[in-house]
Design a protein around this motif. Sequence first.
Motif, PDB file in Angstrom:
ATOM      1  N   GLU A 263     -36.089  63.440 -96.448  1.00 47.65           N
ATOM      2  CA  GLU A 263     -37.528  63.337 -96.232  1.00 47.65           C
ATOM      3  C   GLU A 263     -38.350  63.917 -97.373  1.00 47.65           C
ATOM      4  OE1 GLU A 263     -38.233  65.240 -92.536  1.00 47.65           O
ATOM      5  OE2 GLU A 263     -37.008  63.835 -91.404  1.00 47.65           O
ATOM      6  N   THR A 264     -37.823  64.977 -98.022  1.00 46.49           N
ATOM      7  CA  THR A 264     -38.589  65.615 -99.103  1.00 46.49           C
ATOM      8  C   THR A 264     -38.432  64.896-100.434  1.00 46.49           C
ATOM      9  OG1 THR A 264     -36.773  67.138 -99.560  1.00 46.49           O
ATOM     10  CG2 THR A 264     -38.456  67.894 -98.016  1.00 46.49           C
ATOM     11  N   LYS A 265     -37.762  63.769-100.439  1.00 46.59           N
ATOM     12  CA  LYS A 265     -37.548  63.017-101.676  1.00 46.59           C
ATOM     13  C   LYS A 265     -38.882  62.651-102.340  1.00 46.59           C
ATOM     14  CE  LYS A 265     -35.452  58.780-103.353  1.00 46.59           C
ATOM     15  NZ  LYS A 265     -34.721  57.575-103.010  1.00 46.59           N
ATOM     16  N   ARG A 266     -39.889  62.371-101.545  1.00 44.42           N
ATOM     17  CA  ARG A 266     -41.194  61.969-102.085  1.00 44.42           C
ATOM     18  C   ARG A 266     -41.951  63.140-102.717  1.00 44.42           C
ATOM     19  NH1 ARG A 266     -42.638  58.516 -96.785  1.00 44.42           N
ATOM     20  NH2 ARG A 266     -40.770  57.292 -96.919  1.00 44.42           N
ATOM     21  N   THR A 267     -41.568  64.372-102.359  1.00 41.57           N
ATOM     22  CA  THR A 267     -42.253  65.548-102.920  1.00 41.57           C
ATOM     23  C   THR A 267     -41.605  66.034-104.208  1.00 41.57           C
ATOM     24  OG1 THR A 267     -40.927  67.091-101.629  1.00 41.57           O
ATOM     25  CG2 THR A 267     -42.968  66.287-100.617  1.00 41.57           C
ATOM     26  N   VAL A 268     -40.514  65.394-104.641  1.00 45.50           N
ATOM     27  CA  VAL A 268     -39.777  65.815-105.836  1.00 45.50           C
ATOM     28  C   VAL A 268     -40.281  65.044-107.049  1.00 45.50           C
ATOM     29  CG1 VAL A 268     -37.495  65.899-106.915  1.00 45.50           C
ATOM     30  CG2 VAL A 268     -37.739  66.421-104.490  1.00 45.50           C
ATOM     31  N   ARG A 269     -40.632  65.810-108.102  1.00 50.91           N
ATOM     32  CA  ARG A 269     -41.048  65.179-109.362  1.00 50.91           C
ATOM     33  C   ARG A 269     -39.809  64.761-110.138  1.00 50.91           C
ATOM     34  NH1 ARG A 269     -44.724  68.721-111.581  1.00 50.91           N
ATOM     35  NH2 ARG A 269     -46.353  67.500-110.628  1.00 50.91           N
ATOM     36  N   THR A 270     -38.940  65.729-110.417  1.00 51.24           N
ATOM     37  CA  THR A 270     -37.688  65.436-111.124  1.00 51.24           C
ATOM     38  C   THR A 270     -36.551  66.232-110.498  1.00 51.24           C
ATOM     39  OG1 THR A 270     -38.002  67.193-112.750  1.00 51.24           O
ATOM     40  CG2 THR A 270     -38.806  65.002-113.353  1.00 51.24           C
ATOM     41  N   MET A 271     -35.375  65.674-110.577  1.00 45.48           N
ATOM     42  CA  MET A 271     -34.169  66.363-110.103  1.00 45.48           C
ATOM     43  C   MET A 271     -33.060  66.045-111.078  1.00 45.48           C
ATOM     44  SD  MET A 271     -32.330  66.133-106.452  1.00 45.48           S
ATOM     45  CE  MET A 271     -30.866  67.054-106.099  1.00 45.48           C
ATOM     46  N   SER A 272     -32.393  67.095-111.562  1.00 51.24           N
ATOM     47  CA  SER A 272     -31.309  66.858-112.512  1.00 51.24           C
ATOM     48  C   SER A 272     -30.087  67.669-112.111  1.00 51.24           C
ATOM     49  CB  SER A 272     -31.746  67.224-113.933  1.00 51.24           C
ATOM     50  OG  SER A 272     -32.135  68.573-113.994  1.00 51.24           O
ATOM     51  N   SER A 273     -28.950  67.104-112.409  1.00 53.97           N
ATOM     52  CA  SER A 273     -27.680  67.763-112.125  1.00 53.97           C
ATOM     53  C   SER A 273     -27.260  68.553-113.361  1.00 53.97           C
ATOM     54  CB  SER A 273     -26.631  66.710-111.788  1.00 53.97           C
ATOM     55  OG  SER A 273     -25.366  67.307-111.681  1.00 53.97           O
ATOM     56  N   ILE A 274     -27.072  69.862-113.184  1.00 53.86           N
ATOM     57  CA  ILE A 274     -26.621  70.717-114.290  1.00 53.86           C
ATOM     58  C   ILE A 274     -25.126  70.488-114.505  1.00 53.86           C
ATOM     59  CG2 ILE A 274     -26.400  73.094-115.088  1.00 53.86           C
ATOM     60  CD1 ILE A 274     -28.826  73.694-113.193  1.00 53.86           C
ATOM     61  N   ASN A 275     -24.376  70.499-113.419  1.00 51.77           N
ATOM     62  CA  ASN A 275     -22.964  70.100-113.426  1.00 51.77           C
ATOM     63  C   ASN A 275     -22.670  69.522-112.045  1.00 51.77           C
ATOM     64  OD1 ASN A 275     -22.477  72.314-111.720  1.00 51.77           O
ATOM     65  ND2 ASN A 275     -21.940  73.638-113.435  1.00 51.77           N
ATOM     66  N   ARG A 276     -21.438  69.426-111.642  1.00 47.60           N
ATOM     67  CA  ARG A 276     -21.109  68.775-110.368  1.00 47.60           C
ATOM     68  C   ARG A 276     -21.671  69.505-109.158  1.00 47.60           C
ATOM     69  NH1 ARG A 276     -15.072  68.587-110.055  1.00 47.60           N
ATOM     70  NH2 ARG A 276     -15.643  68.422-107.888  1.00 47.60           N
ATOM     71  N   THR A 277     -21.893  70.827-109.254  1.00 48.76           N
ATOM     72  CA  THR A 277     -22.317  71.607-108.094  1.00 48.76           C
ATOM     73  C   THR A 277     -23.711  72.209-108.227  1.00 48.76           C
ATOM     74  OG1 THR A 277     -21.248  73.576-109.014  1.00 48.76           O
ATOM     75  CG2 THR A 277     -19.945  72.221-107.498  1.00 48.76           C
ATOM     76  N   ASP A 278     -24.269  72.277-109.428  1.00 52.72           N
ATOM     77  CA  ASP A 278     -25.541  72.952-109.669  1.00 52.72           C
ATOM     78  C   ASP A 278     -26.652  71.943-109.963  1.00 52.72           C
ATOM     79  OD1 ASP A 278     -23.815  75.091-109.505  1.00 52.72           O
ATOM     80  OD2 ASP A 278     -23.835  75.515-111.653  1.00 52.72           O
ATOM     81  N   TYR A 279     -27.866  72.251-109.446  1.00 57.66           N
ATOM     82  CA  TYR A 279     -28.984  71.309-109.588  1.00 57.66           C
ATOM     83  C   TYR A 279     -30.272  72.049-109.947  1.00 57.66           C
ATOM     84  CZ  TYR A 279     -26.007  67.823-107.439  1.00 57.66           C
ATOM     85  OH  TYR A 279     -24.975  66.958-107.184  1.00 57.66           O
ATOM     86  N   ALA A 280     -31.145  71.342-110.656  1.00 61.54           N
ATOM     87  CA  ALA A 280     -32.490  71.816-110.966  1.00 61.54           C
ATOM     88  C   ALA A 280     -33.465  70.820-110.346  1.00 61.54           C
ATOM     89  CB  ALA A 280     -32.705  71.913-112.467  1.00 61.54           C
ATOM     90  N   ILE A 281     -34.381  71.345-109.506  1.00 61.38           N
ATOM     91  CA  ILE A 281     -35.324  70.487-108.790  1.00 61.38           C
ATOM     92  C   ILE A 281     -36.742  70.936-109.129  1.00 61.38           C
ATOM     93  CG2 ILE A 281     -36.052  69.634-106.531  1.00 61.38           C
ATOM     94  CD1 ILE A 281     -33.279  70.637-105.471  1.00 61.38           C
ATOM     95  N   ASP A 282     -37.570  70.017-109.590  1.00 63.94           N
ATOM     96  CA  ASP A 282     -38.991  70.278-109.832  1.00 63.94           C
ATOM     97  C   ASP A 282     -39.790  69.505-108.797  1.00 63.94           C
ATOM     98  OD1 ASP A 282     -38.661  71.942-112.058  1.00 63.94           O
ATOM     99  OD2 ASP A 282     -38.476  70.215-113.403  1.00 63.94           O
ATOM    100  N   TYR A 283     -40.549  70.261-107.966  1.00 61.97           N
ATOM    101  CA  TYR A 283     -41.355  69.638-106.919  1.00 61.97           C
ATOM    102  C   TYR A 283     -42.752  69.309-107.461  1.00 61.97           C
ATOM    103  CZ  TYR A 283     -37.751  71.003-103.570  1.00 61.97           C
ATOM    104  OH  TYR A 283     -36.567  71.139-102.892  1.00 61.97           O
ATOM    105  N   LYS A 284     -43.431  68.361-106.827  1.00 62.83           N
ATOM    106  CA  LYS A 284     -44.760  67.937-107.245  1.00 62.83           C
ATOM    107  C   LYS A 284     -45.806  69.031-107.021  1.00 62.83           C
ATOM    108  CE  LYS A 284     -43.978  63.017-106.616  1.00 62.83           C
ATOM    109  NZ  LYS A 284     -44.278  61.807-105.842  1.00 62.83           N
TER     110      LYS A 284
END
Length: 196
Positions: free
Chosen positions: A31-52
Amino acid sequence: MKIYERTENGTVTTVERETGLAEINAAMMGETKRTVRTMSSINRTDYAIDYKDGRSVRLVLVDAPAPEGFVQGQAVTVQRPGREPLTGTVAHIHTAPGYVAVLDDKHRGVSTYPTGFVSAIEADEKPDRPAEPVNLQTHTGAVHAPGRSYKQLRSGTVPKCCASLSALARYHFLIPTSRPVTCRRCLAALAKETAK
């Protein structure tokens, strides 16, 4: 055990692995997919998420810290009621509070024990180990000399007189004892070893 280290705009907190995965899945497909500006995978388990809304979240999978009073990799001794003490090192924290995961020095397996059973070993302190029993007694009263190691038996050793794995069925219940050897085959094998 693994947990997520969650950094939101410079503030670091730790969350359960399931909570971190839930946030990652919601940002990626939920549901929060629409509130995400960018999402990137650092590696297989780690993520960086920038919200709007300006939040920047980074989720990094790390080992859980050891429980209070213990440090990961610290030498410890475990004293269970009615059992011989064992030595090992602290592996990680268990999901339930009040438990410590210990990597056993002898068998190299990780087991979880209540913190009351675990105590730290000082660097210069040697753990008190009971004297290892010399012989093995069967339920019939016969005392055998220990032979090679065999993990499936409760005592951890095979009688010296045992020549094959099929013969082990007779020796399922071996009791460590300091009594002298009474088995004629074991006595003969010991005599051969001393004669060499």
